[in-house]
Write a protein that holds these residues in place. Structure first.
Motif, PDB file in Angstrom:
ATOM      1  N   ALA A 188      45.905 -96.724 -59.748  1.00  0.00           N
ATOM      2  CA  ALA A 188      46.973 -97.297 -60.561  1.00  0.00           C
ATOM      3  C   ALA A 188      46.580 -97.442 -62.015  1.00  0.00           C
ATOM      4  O   ALA A 188      45.398 -97.565 -62.360  1.00  0.00           O
ATOM      5  CB  ALA A 188      47.363 -98.673 -60.009  1.00  0.00           C
ATOM      6  N   CYS A 189      47.603 -97.441 -62.877  1.00  0.00           N
ATOM      7  CA  CYS A 189      47.447 -97.788 -64.288  1.00  0.00           C
ATOM      8  C   CYS A 189      48.691 -98.572 -64.683  1.00  0.00           C
ATOM      9  O   CYS A 189      49.815 -98.144 -64.398  1.00  0.00           O
ATOM     10  CB  CYS A 189      47.309 -96.535 -65.149  1.00  0.00           C
ATOM     11  N   THR A 190      48.497 -99.720 -65.334  1.00  0.00           N
ATOM     12  CA  THR A 190      49.607-100.632 -65.601  1.00  0.00           C
ATOM     13  C   THR A 190      49.678-101.007 -67.067  1.00  0.00           C
ATOM     14  O   THR A 190      48.671-101.405 -67.660  1.00  0.00           O
ATOM     15  CB  THR A 190      49.470-101.912 -64.746  1.00  0.00           C
ATOM     16  N   ARG A 191      50.854-100.870 -67.638  1.00  0.00           N
ATOM     17  CA  ARG A 191      51.122-101.276 -69.017  1.00  0.00           C
ATOM     18  C   ARG A 191      51.887-102.600 -69.011  1.00  0.00           C
ATOM     19  O   ARG A 191      52.677-102.867 -68.108  1.00  0.00           O
ATOM     20  CB  ARG A 191      51.964-100.214 -69.728  1.00  0.00           C
ATOM     21  N   PHE A 192      51.682-103.400 -70.060  1.00  0.00           N
ATOM     22  CA  PHE A 192      52.311-104.717 -70.140  1.00  0.00           C
ATOM     23  C   PHE A 192      53.086-104.845 -71.450  1.00  0.00           C
ATOM     24  O   PHE A 192      52.626-104.396 -72.506  1.00  0.00           O
ATOM     25  CB  PHE A 192      51.248-105.812 -70.053  1.00  0.00           C
ATOM     26  N   SER A 193      54.245-105.500 -71.368  1.00  0.00           N
ATOM     27  CA  SER A 193      55.102-105.643 -72.549  1.00  0.00           C
ATOM     28  C   SER A 193      54.597-106.719 -73.492  1.00  0.00           C
ATOM     29  O   SER A 193      54.963-106.744 -74.666  1.00  0.00           O
ATOM     30  CB  SER A 193      56.527-106.003 -72.106  1.00  0.00           C
ATOM     31  N   GLY A 194      53.792-107.668 -72.972  1.00  0.00           N
ATOM     32  CA  GLY A 194      53.361-108.813 -73.764  1.00  0.00           C
ATOM     33  C   GLY A 194      54.137-110.069 -73.456  1.00  0.00           C
ATOM     34  O   GLY A 194      53.840-111.139 -74.004  1.00  0.00           O
ATOM     35  N   ARG A 195      55.122-109.955 -72.561  1.00  0.00           N
ATOM     36  CA  ARG A 195      55.920-111.115 -72.174  1.00  0.00           C
ATOM     37  C   ARG A 195      55.567-111.578 -70.764  1.00  0.00           C
ATOM     38  O   ARG A 195      55.034-110.797 -69.961  1.00  0.00           O
ATOM     39  CB  ARG A 195      57.416-110.767 -72.231  1.00  0.00           C
ATOM     40  N   GLY A 196      55.868-112.827 -70.472  1.00  0.00           N
ATOM     41  CA  GLY A 196      55.676-113.341 -69.126  1.00  0.00           C
ATOM     42  C   GLY A 196      56.709-112.781 -68.168  1.00  0.00           C
ATOM     43  O   GLY A 196      57.659-112.090 -68.568  1.00  0.00           O
ATOM     44  N   SER A 197      56.538-113.070 -66.876  1.00  0.00           N
ATOM     45  CA  SER A 197      57.476-112.589 -65.872  1.00  0.00           C
ATOM     46  C   SER A 197      57.805-113.719 -64.902  1.00  0.00           C
ATOM     47  O   SER A 197      57.069-114.704 -64.810  1.00  0.00           O
ATOM     48  CB  SER A 197      56.876-111.403 -65.097  1.00  0.00           C
ATOM     49  N   PRO A 198      58.885-113.583 -64.161  1.00  0.00           N
ATOM     50  CA  PRO A 198      59.198-114.606 -63.162  1.00  0.00           C
ATOM     51  C   PRO A 198      58.164-114.608 -62.042  1.00  0.00           C
ATOM     52  O   PRO A 198      57.498-113.598 -61.796  1.00  0.00           O
ATOM     53  CB  PRO A 198      60.575-114.179 -62.644  1.00  0.00           C
ATOM     54  N   ARG A 199      58.021-115.720 -61.396  1.00  0.00           N
ATOM     55  CA  ARG A 199      57.040-115.854 -60.319  1.00  0.00           C
ATOM     56  C   ARG A 199      57.310-114.830 -59.217  1.00  0.00           C
ATOM     57  O   ARG A 199      58.433-114.727 -58.725  1.00  0.00           O
ATOM     58  CB  ARG A 199      57.096-117.268 -59.748  1.00  0.00           C
ATOM     59  N   HIS A 200      56.279-114.088 -58.863  1.00  0.00           N
ATOM     60  CA  HIS A 200      56.436-113.062 -57.831  1.00  0.00           C
ATOM     61  C   HIS A 200      56.612-113.739 -56.469  1.00  0.00           C
ATOM     62  O   HIS A 200      55.914-114.702 -56.148  1.00  0.00           O
ATOM     63  CB  HIS A 200      55.216-112.142 -57.812  1.00  0.00           C
ATOM     64  N   PRO A 201      57.512-113.228 -55.635  1.00  0.00           N
ATOM     65  CA  PRO A 201      57.757-113.879 -54.342  1.00  0.00           C
ATOM     66  C   PRO A 201      56.673-113.628 -53.299  1.00  0.00           C
ATOM     67  O   PRO A 201      56.678-114.264 -52.237  1.00  0.00           O
ATOM     68  CB  PRO A 201      59.085-113.253 -53.895  1.00  0.00           C
ATOM     69  N   GLY A 202      55.750-112.729 -53.575  1.00  0.00           N
ATOM     70  CA  GLY A 202      54.711-112.435 -52.586  1.00  0.00           C
ATOM     71  C   GLY A 202      55.270-111.629 -51.434  1.00  0.00           C
ATOM     72  O   GLY A 202      56.202-110.841 -51.585  1.00  0.00           O
ATOM     73  N   GLY A 203      54.686-111.844 -50.253  1.00  0.00           N
ATOM     74  CA  GLY A 203      55.201-111.162 -49.079  1.00  0.00           C
ATOM     75  C   GLY A 203      54.364-110.004 -48.584  1.00  0.00           C
ATOM     76  O   GLY A 203      54.692-109.407 -47.557  1.00  0.00           O
ATOM     77  N   ALA A 204      53.275-109.653 -49.268  1.00  0.00           N
ATOM     78  CA  ALA A 204      52.408-108.587 -48.779  1.00  0.00           C
ATOM     79  C   ALA A 204      51.745-109.039 -47.482  1.00  0.00           C
ATOM     80  O   ALA A 204      51.333-110.199 -47.364  1.00  0.00           O
ATOM     81  CB  ALA A 204      51.344-108.236 -49.822  1.00  0.00           C
ATOM     82  N   PRO A 205      51.612-108.154 -46.507  1.00  0.00           N
ATOM     83  CA  PRO A 205      51.039-108.576 -45.219  1.00  0.00           C
ATOM     84  C   PRO A 205      49.588-109.011 -45.342  1.00  0.00           C
ATOM     85  O   PRO A 205      48.795-108.380 -46.032  1.00  0.00           O
ATOM     86  CB  PRO A 205      51.168-107.323 -44.340  1.00  0.00           C
ATOM     87  N   ASN A 206      49.277-110.129 -44.700  1.00  0.00           N
ATOM     88  CA  ASN A 206      47.911-110.646 -44.657  1.00  0.00           C
ATOM     89  C   ASN A 206      47.297-110.756 -46.061  1.00  0.00           C
ATOM     90  O   ASN A 206      46.146-110.374 -46.292  1.00  0.00           O
ATOM     91  CB  ASN A 206      47.039-109.776 -43.751  1.00  0.00           C
ATOM     92  N   CYS A 207      48.098-111.281 -46.963  1.00  0.00           N
ATOM     93  CA  CYS A 207      47.651-111.456 -48.348  1.00  0.00           C
ATOM     94  C   CYS A 207      48.395-112.653 -48.914  1.00  0.00           C
ATOM     95  O   CYS A 207      49.642-112.685 -48.874  1.00  0.00           O
ATOM     96  CB  CYS A 207      47.947-110.203 -49.165  1.00  0.00           C
ATOM     97  N   GLY A 208      47.668-113.630 -49.419  1.00  0.00           N
ATOM     98  CA  GLY A 208      48.297-114.838 -49.933  1.00  0.00           C
ATOM     99  C   GLY A 208      49.276-114.544 -51.049  1.00  0.00           C
ATOM    100  O   GLY A 208      49.036-113.667 -51.887  1.00  0.00           O
ATOM    101  N   ASP A 209      50.389-115.259 -51.091  1.00  0.00           N
ATOM    102  CA  ASP A 209      51.376-115.059 -52.156  1.00  0.00           C
ATOM    103  C   ASP A 209      50.766-115.285 -53.531  1.00  0.00           C
ATOM    104  O   ASP A 209      51.176-114.668 -54.519  1.00  0.00           O
ATOM    105  CB  ASP A 209      52.566-115.999 -51.958  1.00  0.00           C
ATOM    106  N   TRP A 210      49.753-116.163 -53.598  1.00  0.00           N
ATOM    107  CA  TRP A 210      49.110-116.454 -54.884  1.00  0.00           C
ATOM    108  C   TRP A 210      48.398-115.225 -55.449  1.00  0.00           C
ATOM    109  O   TRP A 210      48.223-115.101 -56.661  1.00  0.00           O
ATOM    110  CB  TRP A 210      48.130-117.612 -54.737  1.00  0.00           C
ATOM    111  N   VAL A 211      48.008-114.292 -54.579  1.00  0.00           N
ATOM    112  CA  VAL A 211      47.386-113.054 -55.055  1.00  0.00           C
ATOM    113  C   VAL A 211      48.396-112.240 -55.850  1.00  0.00           C
ATOM    114  O   VAL A 211      48.104-111.736 -56.941  1.00  0.00           O
ATOM    115  CB  VAL A 211      46.832-112.236 -53.874  1.00  0.00           C
ATOM    116  N   MET A 212      49.605-112.121 -55.316  1.00  0.00           N
ATOM    117  CA  MET A 212      50.642-111.365 -56.004  1.00  0.00           C
ATOM    118  C   MET A 212      51.132-112.104 -57.248  1.00  0.00           C
ATOM    119  O   MET A 212      51.504-111.480 -58.243  1.00  0.00           O
ATOM    120  CB  MET A 212      51.805-111.090 -55.052  1.00  0.00           C
ATOM    121  N   GLU A 213      51.125-113.436 -57.192  1.00  0.00           N
ATOM    122  CA  GLU A 213      51.514-114.206 -58.381  1.00  0.00           C
ATOM    123  C   GLU A 213      50.609-113.882 -59.559  1.00  0.00           C
ATOM    124  O   GLU A 213      51.068-113.720 -60.691  1.00  0.00           O
ATOM    125  CB  GLU A 213      51.462-115.702 -58.071  1.00  0.00           C
TER     126      GLU A 213
END
Length: 315
Positions: A188-213
């Motif tokens: 992967a390669c990820t670019r960022f706009s410089g702005r914040g984002s809404p809290r991610h809802p999570g939901g990845a299997p066997n992975c804490g939602d805080w990881v996706m946040e």
């Protein structure tokens, strides 16, 4: 090994059908999770979990340098000699042959090698982002390793890494390295706009939602390669949060499409491999999907983008 040469002496983009190496892919996925979790156990947190990833190397996949006490160590999957190499700054070295073996055995050998190198390590004992998450020490289900398939996968990553790296060079804002996340085993390669984002809802299997946040804590446009999602894998591109109209944006090449199921644009790997100019074809996909995110999302493109050839006349 006979290979096909094309352009600049590089190997042609290799053909590797997912169905032909699924068992090896799934075993290797678990092995990369074990090695990645070793890095996670020792490296300090970087934004979006960048400290846990693996990188494409001239021989395979590497952790790069991992700090430990006053020294450091690294681990590298060598897909030419089919060996996992461990090295320390104190001169210690160990190797584990890559061959068919249960994940449980690989897990035990890695931790034993680290102990022998005076780098005792405790990792989380089960994988993330997969279902079911069989504990590593109990995983005798995944045990297949086809060295030729592993080699071809690395060659896929080598080409994708080059193309993503060139794409990355056009962006001067916050942008990730080109790196492999072992959760989903995607480059992967990820670019960022410089702005914040809404809290991610999570939901990845066997992975804490805080990881996706943490991973999605800033507005982004991400792209990469995944050894799934098509007959030979797929390139992908998505935006978070996804701006209005993103899915309907025109992108190239013609084989690219928006997957409602996956919430992202997909481009079958075979469409790139069989193109007259694979690099140009993939570049079109990367640039047009990013533009869809940046234009629809109102990014400040003037301050975030730059011509990577701007100093070429002075070299």
């Amino acid at each position: 090994m006979v290979t096909t040469k094309t352009g600049r002496g590089a190997e042609a983009w290799p053909r590797l059908r997912v169905a032909d190496w699924t068992e090896t892919r799934d075993t290797l996925h678990m092995w990369t999770q074990i090695v990645g979790k070793v890095r996670l156990a020792h490296a300090p947190l970087l934004n979006h979990w960048w400290q846990v990833t693996l990188y494409v190397s001239p021989r395979g996949l590497t952790t790069s340098t991992i700090p430990y006490d006053a020294g450091a160590f690294d681990m590298e999957f060598d897909f030419i000699d089919h060996t996992l190499r461990l090295r320390t700054s104190e001169g210690g070295a160990r190797s584990i042959g890559l061959e068919s073996m249960p994940v449980a055995d690989f897990h035990a050998r890695v931790l034993r090698a680290l102990d022998e190198l005076d780098v005792p390590t405790t990792i989380q004992g089960h994988p993330n982002e997969v279902e079911p998450a069989i504990p590593f020490a109990e995983d005798f289900q995944h045990h297949t390793y086809d060295p030729h398939a592993a080699y071809l996968f690395w060659r896929q990553l080598l080409h994708a890494n080059r193309a993503l790296g060139e794409f990355r060079s056009y962006f001067v804002g916050k942008v990730s390295p080109v790196h492999l996340f072992w959760g989903a085993m995607d480059l992967a390669c990820t670019r960022f706009s410089g702005r914040g984002s809404p809290r991610h809802p999570g939901g990845a299997p066997n992975c804490g939602d805080w990881v996706m946040e943490e991973g999605y804590s800033r507005e982004l446009s991400s792209c990469g390669f995944w050894p799934g999602g098509g007959d030979e894998g797929a390139f992908y591109a998505y935006a978070y949060p996804e701006p209005d109209g993103f899915a309907d944006s025109p992108v190239t090449p013609a084989e690219a499409f928006y997957s409602q199921e996956n919430g992202q644009f997909l481009l079958p790997y075979e469409a790139v491999r069989t193109a007259a100019d694979p690099d140009r074809t993939l570049s079109g996909f990367l640039h047009t999907t990013y533009e869809a995110a940046a234009v629809r999302g109102g990014w400040d493109r003037t301050s975030l983008e730059e011509d990577p050839a701007r100093w070429s006349g002075h070299r």
